[in-house]
Scaffold this motif. Structure first.
Motif, PDB file in Angstrom:
ATOM      1  N   UNK A 170      38.714  33.201  44.643  1.00 24.37           N
ATOM      2  CA  UNK A 170      37.535  33.984  45.017  1.00 24.37           C
ATOM      3  C   UNK A 170      36.957  33.474  46.336  1.00 24.37           C
ATOM      4  N   UNK A 171      37.400  34.078  47.429  1.00 20.95           N
ATOM      5  CA  UNK A 171      36.916  33.655  48.745  1.00 20.95           C
ATOM      6  C   UNK A 171      35.562  34.280  49.077  1.00 20.95           C
ATOM      7  N   UNK A 172      35.068  35.161  48.191  1.00 20.44           N
ATOM      8  CA  UNK A 172      33.776  35.786  48.460  1.00 20.44           C
ATOM      9  C   UNK A 172      32.647  35.039  47.752  1.00 20.44           C
ATOM     10  N   UNK A 173      33.002  33.951  47.058  1.00 15.81           N
ATOM     11  CA  UNK A 173      32.033  33.250  46.204  1.00 15.81           C
ATOM     12  C   UNK A 173      30.765  32.862  46.972  1.00 15.81           C
ATOM     13  N   UNK A 174      30.918  32.262  48.153  1.00 14.37           N
ATOM     14  CA  UNK A 174      29.758  31.773  48.886  1.00 14.37           C
ATOM     15  C   UNK A 174      28.946  32.942  49.448  1.00 14.37           C
ATOM     16  N   UNK A 175      29.631  33.981  49.893  1.00 10.84           N
ATOM     17  CA  UNK A 175      28.912  35.147  50.420  1.00 10.84           C
ATOM     18  C   UNK A 175      28.078  35.789  49.315  1.00 10.84           C
ATOM     19  N   UNK A 183      45.182  46.800  42.594  1.00 11.87           N
ATOM     20  CA  UNK A 183      46.261  45.831  42.758  1.00 11.87           C
ATOM     21  C   UNK A 183      46.373  45.268  44.168  1.00 11.87           C
ATOM     22  N   UNK A 184      45.218  45.007  44.770  1.00 10.76           N
ATOM     23  CA  UNK A 184      45.196  44.295  46.049  1.00 10.76           C
ATOM     24  C   UNK A 184      45.257  42.800  45.727  1.00 10.76           C
ATOM     25  N   UNK A 185      46.063  42.025  46.448  1.00 12.26           N
ATOM     26  CA  UNK A 185      46.089  40.581  46.173  1.00 12.26           C
ATOM     27  C   UNK A 185      44.696  39.974  46.296  1.00 12.26           C
ATOM     28  N   UNK A 186      44.407  39.024  45.404  1.00 12.91           N
ATOM     29  CA  UNK A 186      43.061  38.436  45.332  1.00 12.91           C
ATOM     30  C   UNK A 186      42.632  37.858  46.675  1.00 12.91           C
ATOM     31  N   UNK A 187      43.590  37.231  47.377  1.00  6.91           N
ATOM     32  CA  UNK A 187      43.297  36.607  48.657  1.00  6.91           C
ATOM     33  C   UNK A 187      42.645  37.607  49.613  1.00  6.91           C
ATOM     34  N   UNK A 188      43.239  38.805  49.704  1.00  8.86           N
ATOM     35  CA  UNK A 188      42.743  39.792  50.673  1.00  8.86           C
ATOM     36  C   UNK A 188      41.501  40.493  50.155  1.00  8.86           C
ATOM     37  N   UNK A 189      41.528  40.835  48.859  1.00  7.07           N
ATOM     38  CA  UNK A 189      40.394  41.573  48.294  1.00  7.07           C
ATOM     39  C   UNK A 189      39.109  40.753  48.434  1.00  7.07           C
ATOM     40  N   UNK A 190      39.180  39.453  48.094  1.00 10.53           N
ATOM     41  CA  UNK A 190      37.949  38.661  48.118  1.00 10.53           C
ATOM     42  C   UNK A 190      37.560  38.292  49.546  1.00 10.53           C
ATOM     43  N   UNK A 191      38.564  38.117  50.414  1.00  9.65           N
ATOM     44  CA  UNK A 191      38.263  37.827  51.820  1.00  9.65           C
ATOM     45  C   UNK A 191      37.494  39.002  52.426  1.00  9.65           C
ATOM     46  N   UNK A 192      38.000  40.210  52.167  1.00 11.89           N
ATOM     47  CA  UNK A 192      37.368  41.409  52.727  1.00 11.89           C
ATOM     48  C   UNK A 192      35.991  41.628  52.114  1.00 11.89           C
ATOM     49  N   UNK A 193      35.906  41.459  50.787  1.00 11.59           N
ATOM     50  CA  UNK A 193      34.624  41.699  50.127  1.00 11.59           C
ATOM     51  C   UNK A 193      33.580  40.663  50.557  1.00 11.59           C
ATOM     52  N   UNK A 194      34.042  39.430  50.781  1.00  8.10           N
ATOM     53  CA  UNK A 194      33.116  38.398  51.248  1.00  8.10           C
ATOM     54  C   UNK A 194      32.493  38.810  52.572  1.00  8.10           C
ATOM     55  N   UNK A 195      33.332  39.256  53.504  1.00  8.70           N
ATOM     56  CA  UNK A 195      32.829  39.695  54.815  1.00  8.70           C
ATOM     57  C   UNK A 195      31.916  40.898  54.650  1.00  8.70           C
ATOM     58  N   UNK A 196      32.313  41.817  53.744  1.00 12.98           N
ATOM     59  CA  UNK A 196      31.509  43.018  53.521  1.00 12.98           C
ATOM     60  C   UNK A 196      30.131  42.659  52.958  1.00 12.98           C
ATOM     61  N   UNK A 197      30.128  41.804  51.949  1.00 13.91           N
ATOM     62  CA  UNK A 197      28.860  41.446  51.293  1.00 13.91           C
ATOM     63  C   UNK A 197      27.920  40.766  52.290  1.00 13.91           C
ATOM     64  N   UNK A 206      36.090  37.752  37.710  1.00 16.04           N
ATOM     65  CA  UNK A 206      35.366  37.842  38.983  1.00 16.04           C
ATOM     66  C   UNK A 206      33.880  38.118  38.768  1.00 16.04           C
ATOM     67  N   UNK A 207      33.560  38.877  37.707  1.00 11.09           N
ATOM     68  CA  UNK A 207      32.146  39.064  37.371  1.00 11.09           C
ATOM     69  C   UNK A 207      31.539  37.699  37.054  1.00 11.09           C
ATOM     70  N   UNK A 208      32.293  36.899  36.287  1.00  8.11           N
ATOM     71  CA  UNK A 208      31.800  35.572  35.921  1.00  8.11           C
ATOM     72  C   UNK A 208      31.593  34.696  37.160  1.00  8.11           C
ATOM     73  N   UNK A 209      32.598  34.655  38.039  1.00  8.71           N
ATOM     74  CA  UNK A 209      32.476  33.758  39.196  1.00  8.71           C
ATOM     75  C   UNK A 209      31.322  34.210  40.095  1.00  8.71           C
ATOM     76  N   UNK A 210      31.112  35.527  40.218  1.00 10.25           N
ATOM     77  CA  UNK A 210      30.006  36.004  41.056  1.00 10.25           C
ATOM     78  C   UNK A 210      28.665  35.578  40.470  1.00 10.25           C
ATOM     79  N   UNK A 211      28.550  35.689  39.145  1.00 14.02           N
ATOM     80  CA  UNK A 211      27.281  35.307  38.512  1.00 14.02           C
ATOM     81  C   UNK A 211      27.057  33.803  38.620  1.00 14.02           C
ATOM     82  N   UNK A 212      28.137  33.029  38.474  1.00 18.11           N
ATOM     83  CA  UNK A 212      28.022  31.582  38.672  1.00 18.11           C
ATOM     84  C   UNK A 212      27.539  31.305  40.095  1.00 18.11           C
ATOM     85  N   UNK A 213      28.097  32.068  41.050  1.00 16.36           N
ATOM     86  CA  UNK A 213      27.667  31.931  42.442  1.00 16.36           C
ATOM     87  C   UNK A 213      26.170  32.182  42.575  1.00 16.36           C
TER      88      UNK A 213
END
Lengths: 340, 321
Positions: free
Chosen positions: B61-66, B111-125, B211-218
């Motif tokens: 989850x590369x979007x965790x900090x965002x 079915x987007x690889x997690x690496x790309x999906x979370x990288x993109x969503x992190x930037x988006x968020x 991912x819902x869990x990791x976002x809430x932990x974030x």
């Protein structure tokens, strides 16, 4: 008869005078400088490359720059690299190609932009630097004299913790990014003063990357090791909120003298009032914006060849403490720009 | 010679370091300093627990900090605008949950690889936050809602609340992974996605859940961090915090190829980093020097691991980095 004539002449003359005064009021005088002055700025373009737009200093400068551009009818653009030095260098390179008349640059460190500033000068573009100096100074620098600011901060600490204070003399220093102009010049001033005062012991000298959480963690460790810590010098108010929070959590507000510096926005004054900061050295970012505007006008009016003038304009520094802070000591952004 | 796992190597390294500091540094081995030590890495630990679940499920989850920065900033912004504290907190929570759900759906169903999906969503968020929620990097906690400061700066029985939160999360997740049926499913999907699916596990909803869990932990980590200094520094998105989190997880011995490890690994990794940082701050080593020492210690851990547990065809998994 004669008397009547005299009266009517007097009346007539005074009428004439009155009329003349009215006329003169309607006519007024045209300031001969004005047309040329206004003409000077027509079609000019000024660009601003801050480190990032998302913090109080850049927003204050930009609001002043934008205000003058609107009043005088020249165009004004902001390129926001959002804390990325690479993006900033790219924005500068792009701007040099676009050839605006003047670029205001806020350098992230003293080296990165030096070569680009020379290029801009060669391309005939004026460049002004604000608050963080690059190794190469072009037309001018508006901002704090950080050597002097360091001295001032150190002297405040010496007064609280030095000889005769009865305190431990233990001091912690929290720097920002080590290579930033604000850090390298400021630490020189601090260390020079402390050298003259052997009773001051620097127990910690760490960098917290302008981040409040890091500043808090460092200060907590330092307080744990040195419960008799006397003072902290922090290099930026936005980061030193963390220092203040650590001091407060340890229940030592008032015992540990926290000196910080910043642009003097209202939140900083609030933190002086609530005791988070013991002393705030303000370089008044709104005032710096106005200084920039003055230099911009001077350059456009005098049209020197790029690279032939160098103006260093250090900002006046004000020390604000709980006793000296007043309702108007700090500034708030005009509401139109505050939200964005 | 007994083979030590990476977790045990890191643990031994931690014990050695801890003992060395305790002997050499006066004031290191005191109750107060140990508390300060754990306190300084509590937020890192909470984030690492969230990241661990995702990595065990063979994601990242590369979007965790965002998500952490923006959801917390949203809650603070709403409070500043005068919303009652609990509504603001609830909306921040909902924001984090919805973003986590979107990320999960992108990975599980599109079915987007997690690496790309979370990288993109992190930037988006982060972009969304900068554009629509906050104009300044520093989002302050309004003084009227300072009751919230308890979360980041308060103590219960002398123990700072962030430590208790870290302990609570760690214990909860450990129990969930070890004894919960869903927890076992997470291991199964992480170990072999295809096999788990053929066996009839609800693999897609499971991924969304991670991912819902990791976002809430974030979000919780963000609140803890921000209430401790009464402001959310959204610039943290550009910092190395994300890599520090991944580092703690991987250092502790959770494989990026999924299906392995547990909360204990996270705790060991967090303790090592915390001890290093604390000791070096006490010794007043300069920041750049700290980075060098930190990297060298980490390299030692990895080198020792690769000597003790050499990679071969049997131990290497597809997707190993």
């Amino acid at each position: 008869m004669r008397l009547k004539l005299a009266v009517s002449i007097v009346a007539g003359v005074s009428c004439l005078f009155a009329a003349a005064t009215v006329c003169a009021r309607a006519d007024g005088l045209v300031d001969p400088s004005r047309a040329g002055y206004l003409e000077t700025f027509k079609g000019k373009k000024v660009a601003f490359v801050p480190i990032a737009m998302g913090f109080d200093l850049a927003q204050a400068w930009s609001s002043q720059l934008a205000k003058q551009a609107e009043e005088l009818g020249y165009s004004y653009v902001v390129r926001d690299p959002n804390w990325s030095t690479e993006a900033g260098a790219q924005a500068l390179t792009q701007l040099i190609a676009e050839k605006p008349d003047l670029i205001v640059v806020h350098s992230p460190d003293i080296q990165s932009y030096a070569r680009l500033l020379k290029q801009a000068e060669a391309a005939g573009i004026y460049t002004l630097q604000v608050n963080m100096k690059s190794a190469y100074v072009s037309e001018g620098y508006v901002g704090s004299d950080y050597n002097g600011l360091g001295e001032l901060a150190a002297n405040l600490i010496v007064k609280q913790c030095g000889q005769g204070s009865g305190k431990s003399g233990k001091v912690s220093i929290v720097q920002g990014v080590l290579t930033g102009g604000a850090s390298v010049y400021q630490i020189e001033g601090v260390e020079r003063i402390f050298k003259q005062h052997p009773e001051i012991k620097v127990v910690s000298n760490q960098a917290a990357d302008w981040d409040a959480s890091k500043a808090k963690a460092i200060t907590q460790t330092v307080l744990q090791q040195n419960p008799d810590l006397c003072g902290v010098i922090g290099f930026w108010d936005g980061m030193d909120i963390g220092v203040g929070a650590a001091v407060k959590e340890a229940g030592k507000t008032g015992d540990v003298y926290v000196v910080t510096s910043g642009g003097g926005s209202t939140s900083a004054c609030e933190n002086v009032n609530n005791g988070t900061f013991s002393a705030l050295i303000s370089y008044n970012a709104m005032g710096q914006g106005r200084d920039l505007n003055t230099l911009i006008k001077a350059l456009f009016e005098t049209k020197p060849k790029p690279g032939t003038v160098k103006v260093i304009d250090y900002s006046p520094l004000t020390v604000l403490t709980k006793d000296s802070v007043k309702p108007d000591s700090c500034w708030a952004l005009p509401t139109t720009t505050a939200s964005k | 010679m007994p083979r030590l796992s990476q977790e045990q190597i890191v643990f031994v390294l931690w014990v050695v370091l801890f003992a060395a500091f305790a002997l050499a540094l006066p004031g290191f081995f005191t109750y107060g300093n140990i508390i300060t030590l754990i306190r300084s890495v509590a937020v890192l630990g909470i984030l690492a627990v969230g990241m661990a679940i995702v990595i065990i499920g063979r994601g990242i989850d590369l979007s965790l900090i965002a998500v952490m920065a923006v959801s917390t900033a949203l809650a603070f912004t709403l409070m500043t605008q005068g919303y009652p504290i609990w509504i603001a907190l609830l909306l921040g929570w909902a924001f984090a949950a919805v973003i986590g759900m979107i990320i999960g759906c992108l990975i599980a169903y599109v079915e987007i690889p997690a690496l790309f999906a979370t990288l993109a969503m992190g930037a988006f968020v982060y972009g969304l936050g900068r554009y629509a929620i906050f104009g300044q990097d520093l989002v302050p906690l309004p003084p009227n809602d300072s009751a919230l400061e308890v979360l980041g700066a308060g103590r219960i029985f002398g123990v700072p609340i962030p430590i208790l939160l870290f302990a609570g999360f760690a214990a909860g997740v450990a129990l969930f992974l070890r004894y919960g049926r869903l927890g076992q499913f997470v291991y199964a999907t992480g170990d072999n996605f295809a096999a788990a699916r053929i066996s009839g596990l609800p693999v897609r909803p499971l991924v969304v859940l991670q991912y819902v869990f990791s976002s809430i932990v974030g979000y919780v980590a963000g609140l803890t961090m921000a209430t401790g200094v009464t402001l959310m520094n959204t610039r943290i998105v550009n910092s190395t915090l994300l890599y520090d989190v991944i580092l703690v997880v991987v250092l502790g011995g959770i494989s990026l190829s999924g299906g392995k490890g547990g909360v204990r690994n996270v705790i060991v990794g967090t303790l090592l980093i915390g001890t290093l940082l604390n000791g070096m701050t006490i010794m007043d080593i300069q920041y750049t020097g700290q980075n060098v020492i930190k990297s060298v210690i980490l390299l030692i851990a990895i080198v020792v691991d690769s000597i003790m547990n050499p990679r071969d065809e049997q131990t290497t998994q597809q997707g190993d980095i």
